[in-house]
Scaffold this motif. Structure first.
Motif, PDB file in Angstrom:
ATOM      1  N   SER A 182     -49.322 -37.984 -33.400  1.00  0.00           N
ATOM      2  CA  SER A 182     -49.886 -36.885 -34.052  1.00  0.00           C
ATOM      3  C   SER A 182     -49.948 -35.846 -33.251  1.00  0.00           C
ATOM      4  O   SER A 182     -49.925 -35.854 -32.029  1.00  0.00           O
ATOM      5  CB  SER A 182     -51.095 -37.031 -35.087  1.00  0.00           C
ATOM      6  N   ASP A 183     -49.608 -35.008 -33.241  1.00  0.00           N
ATOM      7  CA  ASP A 183     -50.029 -33.766 -32.674  1.00  0.00           C
ATOM      8  C   ASP A 183     -51.301 -32.476 -32.920  1.00  0.00           C
ATOM      9  O   ASP A 183     -51.226 -32.432 -33.890  1.00  0.00           O
ATOM     10  CB  ASP A 183     -48.734 -32.468 -33.136  1.00  0.00           C
ATOM     11  N   ASP A 184     -51.956 -32.519 -32.029  1.00  0.00           N
ATOM     12  CA  ASP A 184     -53.923 -32.720 -32.528  1.00  0.00           C
ATOM     13  C   ASP A 184     -53.954 -31.131 -31.322  1.00  0.00           C
ATOM     14  O   ASP A 184     -54.795 -30.016 -32.192  1.00  0.00           O
ATOM     15  CB  ASP A 184     -54.926 -33.121 -31.233  1.00  0.00           C
ATOM     16  N   HIS A 185     -53.178 -30.374 -31.821  1.00  0.00           N
ATOM     17  CA  HIS A 185     -52.626 -28.651 -31.751  1.00  0.00           C
ATOM     18  C   HIS A 185     -53.387 -28.112 -33.436  1.00  0.00           C
ATOM     19  O   HIS A 185     -53.960 -27.472 -33.325  1.00  0.00           O
ATOM     20  CB  HIS A 185     -51.725 -28.144 -31.458  1.00  0.00           C
ATOM     21  N   PHE A 186     -52.831 -29.016 -34.322  1.00  0.00           N
ATOM     22  CA  PHE A 186     -53.141 -28.580 -35.620  1.00  0.00           C
ATOM     23  C   PHE A 186     -55.094 -29.504 -35.702  1.00  0.00           C
ATOM     24  O   PHE A 186     -55.186 -30.409 -35.484  1.00  0.00           O
ATOM     25  CB  PHE A 186     -52.370 -28.686 -36.581  1.00  0.00           C
ATOM     26  N   ASP A 187     -55.295 -28.740 -36.821  1.00  0.00           N
ATOM     27  CA  ASP A 187     -56.616 -28.816 -37.502  1.00  0.00           C
ATOM     28  C   ASP A 187     -56.554 -29.614 -39.186  1.00  0.00           C
ATOM     29  O   ASP A 187     -56.532 -28.021 -39.573  1.00  0.00           O
ATOM     30  CB  ASP A 187     -57.950 -28.885 -37.572  1.00  0.00           C
ATOM     31  N   PRO A 188     -56.274 -30.970 -39.985  1.00  0.00           N
ATOM     32  CA  PRO A 188     -56.717 -31.820 -39.082  1.00  0.00           C
ATOM     33  C   PRO A 188     -55.256 -31.548 -38.250  1.00  0.00           C
ATOM     34  O   PRO A 188     -54.225 -31.705 -38.780  1.00  0.00           O
ATOM     35  CB  PRO A 188     -56.786 -32.651 -39.916  1.00  0.00           C
ATOM     36  N   PRO A 189     -54.642 -33.132 -37.485  1.00  0.00           N
ATOM     37  CA  PRO A 189     -53.508 -33.325 -36.598  1.00  0.00           C
ATOM     38  C   PRO A 189     -52.568 -33.438 -37.544  1.00  0.00           C
ATOM     39  O   PRO A 189     -53.329 -34.299 -38.758  1.00  0.00           O
ATOM     40  CB  PRO A 189     -53.443 -34.796 -35.623  1.00  0.00           C
ATOM     41  N   ARG A 190     -50.970 -33.652 -36.931  1.00  0.00           N
ATOM     42  CA  ARG A 190     -50.061 -33.249 -37.676  1.00  0.00           C
ATOM     43  C   ARG A 190     -49.360 -34.855 -37.377  1.00  0.00           C
ATOM     44  O   ARG A 190     -49.238 -34.646 -36.095  1.00  0.00           O
ATOM     45  CB  ARG A 190     -49.348 -31.734 -38.048  1.00  0.00           C
ATOM     46  N   ALA A 191     -48.654 -35.257 -38.212  1.00  0.00           N
ATOM     47  CA  ALA A 191     -47.931 -36.313 -37.668  1.00  0.00           C
ATOM     48  C   ALA A 191     -46.497 -35.843 -37.483  1.00  0.00           C
ATOM     49  O   ALA A 191     -45.434 -34.637 -37.232  1.00  0.00           O
ATOM     50  CB  ALA A 191     -47.641 -37.196 -39.531  1.00  0.00           C
ATOM     51  N   VAL A 192     -45.993 -36.165 -36.296  1.00  0.00           N
ATOM     52  CA  VAL A 192     -45.092 -36.476 -36.001  1.00  0.00           C
ATOM     53  C   VAL A 192     -43.689 -36.995 -35.404  1.00  0.00           C
ATOM     54  O   VAL A 192     -43.858 -38.409 -34.926  1.00  0.00           O
ATOM     55  CB  VAL A 192     -45.273 -36.550 -33.944  1.00  0.00           C
ATOM     56  N   THR A 193     -42.730 -36.515 -36.540  1.00  0.00           N
ATOM     57  CA  THR A 193     -41.346 -37.914 -36.293  1.00  0.00           C
ATOM     58  C   THR A 193     -40.763 -37.549 -35.500  1.00  0.00           C
ATOM     59  O   THR A 193     -40.658 -36.358 -34.141  1.00  0.00           O
ATOM     60  CB  THR A 193     -41.157 -36.770 -37.472  1.00  0.00           C
ATOM     61  N   ASN A 194     -40.197 -38.874 -35.045  1.00  0.00           N
ATOM     62  CA  ASN A 194     -39.007 -38.859 -34.206  1.00  0.00           C
ATOM     63  C   ASN A 194     -39.615 -38.624 -32.650  1.00  0.00           C
ATOM     64  O   ASN A 194     -38.670 -38.452 -32.117  1.00  0.00           O
ATOM     65  CB  ASN A 194     -37.680 -37.482 -34.210  1.00  0.00           C
ATOM     66  N   ALA A 195     -41.186 -38.966 -32.608  1.00  0.00           N
ATOM     67  CA  ALA A 195     -40.952 -39.411 -31.187  1.00  0.00           C
ATOM     68  C   ALA A 195     -40.580 -40.349 -31.335  1.00  0.00           C
ATOM     69  O   ALA A 195     -40.516 -42.027 -31.530  1.00  0.00           O
ATOM     70  CB  ALA A 195     -42.948 -39.076 -31.326  1.00  0.00           C
ATOM     71  N   ILE A 196     -40.381 -41.248 -29.622  1.00  0.00           N
ATOM     72  CA  ILE A 196     -39.611 -41.781 -29.130  1.00  0.00           C
ATOM     73  C   ILE A 196     -41.458 -43.110 -28.136  1.00  0.00           C
ATOM     74  O   ILE A 196     -41.553 -42.166 -27.769  1.00  0.00           O
ATOM     75  CB  ILE A 196     -38.990 -42.230 -28.091  1.00  0.00           C
ATOM     76  N   VAL A 197     -41.618 -44.149 -28.968  1.00  0.00           N
ATOM     77  CA  VAL A 197     -42.748 -44.692 -27.925  1.00  0.00           C
ATOM     78  C   VAL A 197     -42.080 -46.395 -28.028  1.00  0.00           C
ATOM     79  O   VAL A 197     -41.611 -46.715 -27.679  1.00  0.00           O
ATOM     80  CB  VAL A 197     -43.420 -45.718 -29.577  1.00  0.00           C
ATOM     81  N   THR A 198     -42.458 -46.044 -26.287  1.00  0.00           N
ATOM     82  CA  THR A 198     -42.064 -46.727 -25.332  1.00  0.00           C
ATOM     83  C   THR A 198     -43.229 -48.242 -24.645  1.00  0.00           C
ATOM     84  O   THR A 198     -44.032 -47.785 -24.289  1.00  0.00           O
ATOM     85  CB  THR A 198     -41.422 -46.652 -23.763  1.00  0.00           C
ATOM     86  N   VAL A 199     -42.338 -49.213 -25.088  1.00  0.00           N
ATOM     87  CA  VAL A 199     -43.154 -50.686 -25.009  1.00  0.00           C
ATOM     88  C   VAL A 199     -42.490 -51.331 -23.995  1.00  0.00           C
ATOM     89  O   VAL A 199     -41.512 -51.684 -23.959  1.00  0.00           O
ATOM     90  CB  VAL A 199     -43.691 -51.542 -25.967  1.00  0.00           C
ATOM     91  N   PRO A 200     -43.217 -51.158 -22.572  1.00  0.00           N
ATOM     92  CA  PRO A 200     -41.883 -51.743 -21.316  1.00  0.00           C
ATOM     93  C   PRO A 200     -42.203 -53.129 -21.773  1.00  0.00           C
ATOM     94  O   PRO A 200     -42.769 -53.426 -22.128  1.00  0.00           O
ATOM     95  CB  PRO A 200     -43.155 -51.755 -19.882  1.00  0.00           C
ATOM     96  N   GLY A 201     -40.940 -53.516 -21.181  1.00  0.00           N
ATOM     97  CA  GLY A 201     -39.776 -54.968 -21.566  1.00  0.00           C
ATOM     98  C   GLY A 201     -40.023 -55.432 -23.064  1.00  0.00           C
ATOM     99  O   GLY A 201     -39.620 -56.752 -23.253  1.00  0.00           O
ATOM    100  N   VAL A 202     -40.683 -54.230 -24.107  1.00  0.00           N
ATOM    101  CA  VAL A 202     -41.020 -55.057 -25.363  1.00  0.00           C
ATOM    102  C   VAL A 202     -40.155 -53.904 -26.041  1.00  0.00           C
ATOM    103  O   VAL A 202     -38.227 -55.230 -26.902  1.00  0.00           O
ATOM    104  CB  VAL A 202     -41.831 -54.908 -25.936  1.00  0.00           C
ATOM    105  N   ALA A 203     -40.043 -52.795 -26.280  1.00  0.00           N
ATOM    106  CA  ALA A 203     -38.864 -52.034 -27.503  1.00  0.00           C
ATOM    107  C   ALA A 203     -38.763 -50.245 -27.010  1.00  0.00           C
ATOM    108  O   ALA A 203     -40.174 -50.292 -26.593  1.00  0.00           O
ATOM    109  CB  ALA A 203     -39.793 -52.564 -29.044  1.00  0.00           C
ATOM    110  N   ASP A 204     -37.871 -49.793 -27.649  1.00  0.00           N
ATOM    111  CA  ASP A 204     -38.377 -48.620 -27.684  1.00  0.00           C
ATOM    112  C   ASP A 204     -37.694 -48.135 -28.917  1.00  0.00           C
ATOM    113  O   ASP A 204     -37.030 -48.998 -30.300  1.00  0.00           O
ATOM    114  CB  ASP A 204     -37.276 -47.399 -27.205  1.00  0.00           C
ATOM    115  N   VAL A 205     -38.755 -47.244 -29.740  1.00  0.00           N
ATOM    116  CA  VAL A 205     -38.875 -47.290 -31.192  1.00  0.00           C
ATOM    117  C   VAL A 205     -38.845 -45.915 -31.116  1.00  0.00           C
ATOM    118  O   VAL A 205     -39.222 -44.984 -30.715  1.00  0.00           O
ATOM    119  CB  VAL A 205     -39.914 -48.293 -31.936  1.00  0.00           C
ATOM    120  N   THR A 206     -38.564 -45.167 -32.910  1.00  0.00           N
ATOM    121  CA  THR A 206     -39.170 -44.121 -32.720  1.00  0.00           C
ATOM    122  C   THR A 206     -39.623 -43.758 -34.182  1.00  0.00           C
ATOM    123  O   THR A 206     -39.945 -44.649 -35.604  1.00  0.00           O
ATOM    124  CB  THR A 206     -37.508 -43.680 -33.501  1.00  0.00           C
TER     125      THR A 206
END
Length: 336
Positions: free
Chosen positions: A128-152
């Protein structure tokens, strides 16, 4: 030793041992009774589906107190130093393997085999983007878990992936236009969620109300930040020369003084942006116009045609012939 000092006493005996040193806090003169136990030793072998598991963790607890936290050799075995005889809680596992727990009685030299198996659990990542109150969900962010996966992340700002158990990871979250963040993730043996917050990379943008401006007129430009909010007091320049600062709405009027491409730039807090507008001439200045000045008239057989006071400007050959014929006709009628 000094009176009132804290004292740690260790026991060294060929047949007796203490798992923990004996500590006397705020020592004073007097007798101290130290309990010891007969010594024993245990050899633990850790095995997986494919055989011995090297570098597996071996932990032993006695009366709820940790005694050992070691790893097996390449052959999957670990032999304790001399420890107190008694009942122990033995726990074995490894990154990516489930824990196996049992009670081990050490009453001399003992051996214990422990089987462990690989497993993964579902981990949900919420960005989420905590610039906003309440925070807003962030789509298409890439989450990298080393050695496991890159997911969006999807429309809800979340994504789930299976991650090996009993492992620690440095998870990185990135998205173009945002500052990346790294979060510590500890996965145990049940489903879990990692919440991560990111914000847009600080930047400014510059836009003009028009991209073509008549020379001598002004164009209104607006400076905004990475979230589209107006940036007051931003410095505005035209072709490198300062023309002032934006107002409270992030707006500044810039006069266009020359034709062609004109670069307008803005700067705020070390961040810059620039655009190009085209200066154009007015309709009258860009088109040839008639004037009141007389111009030379064309000639007929080397003789200038009549101008003001004669036949008039612009009379050509045909006009002159017509005039001569008319004159001759008039003269003939007078002679009749």
């Amino acid at each position: 030793m000094a009176e009132g000092a804290d004292v740690t006493i260790r026991v060294d005996h060929p047949h007796y041992v203490r798992n923990q040193p004996y500590v006397v806090e705020n020592a004073s003169e007097g007798d101290v009774t130290i309990e010891v136990a007969q010594a024993g030793r245990a050899t633990v072998t850790v095995e997986g589906a494919s055989g011995p598991v090297g570098n597996a963790i071996v932990r032993m607890f006695h009366d709820g107190q940790p005694v050992l936290n070691e790893r097996t050799a390449a052959d999957g075995t670990f032999t304790t130093p001399e420890i107190e005889q008694g009942n122990y809680t033995l726990v074995t596992f490894k990154e990516g393997y489930l824990r196996n727990r049992t009670t081990l009685t050490v009453d001399g030299e003992v051996s214990q085999r422990m089987g462990i198996r690989q497993e993964s659990v579902l981990v949900t990542f919420a960005v989420s983007d905590d610039h906003f109150d309440p925070p807003r969900a962030v789509t298409n962010a890439i989450v990298t878990v080393p050695g496991v996966a890159d997911v969006t992340t999807q429309g809800t700002g979340t994504v789930s992936v299976s991650v090996p158990v009993n492992s620690d990871y440095e998870v990185t979250v990135t998205k173009p236009g945002y500052d990346s963040v790294t979060e510590r993730l500890s996965v145990r043996e049940s489903e879990t969620t990692l919440n991560a917050t990111i914000q847009r990379t600080p930047a400014i943008s510059l836009r003009a109300d028009n991209d073509r401006v008549v020379v001598g007129e002004s164009v209104r430009v607006t400076v905004t930040d990475e979230y589209g909010n107006p940036v007051p007091n931003a410095s505005v320049s035209r072709a490198g020369a300062s023309v002032g600062e934006t107002d409270g709405d992030g707006v500044r009027s810039v006069r266009i003084e020359s034709a062609g491409n004109v670069t307008i730039s803005a700067e705020a807090d070390g961040r810059t942006a620039e655009i190009t507008v085209e200066g154009v001439g007015s309709g009258g200045a860009a088109t040839a116009t008639a004037t009141g000045t007389a111009t030379a008239s064309p000639t007929v057989a080397g003789t200038p045609t009549e101008t003001a006071g004669g036949l008039g400007p612009g009379v050509g050959v045909a006009g002159a012939l017509v005039a001569l014929l008319v004159g001759a006709l008039l003269a003939r009628r007078r002679g009749e």
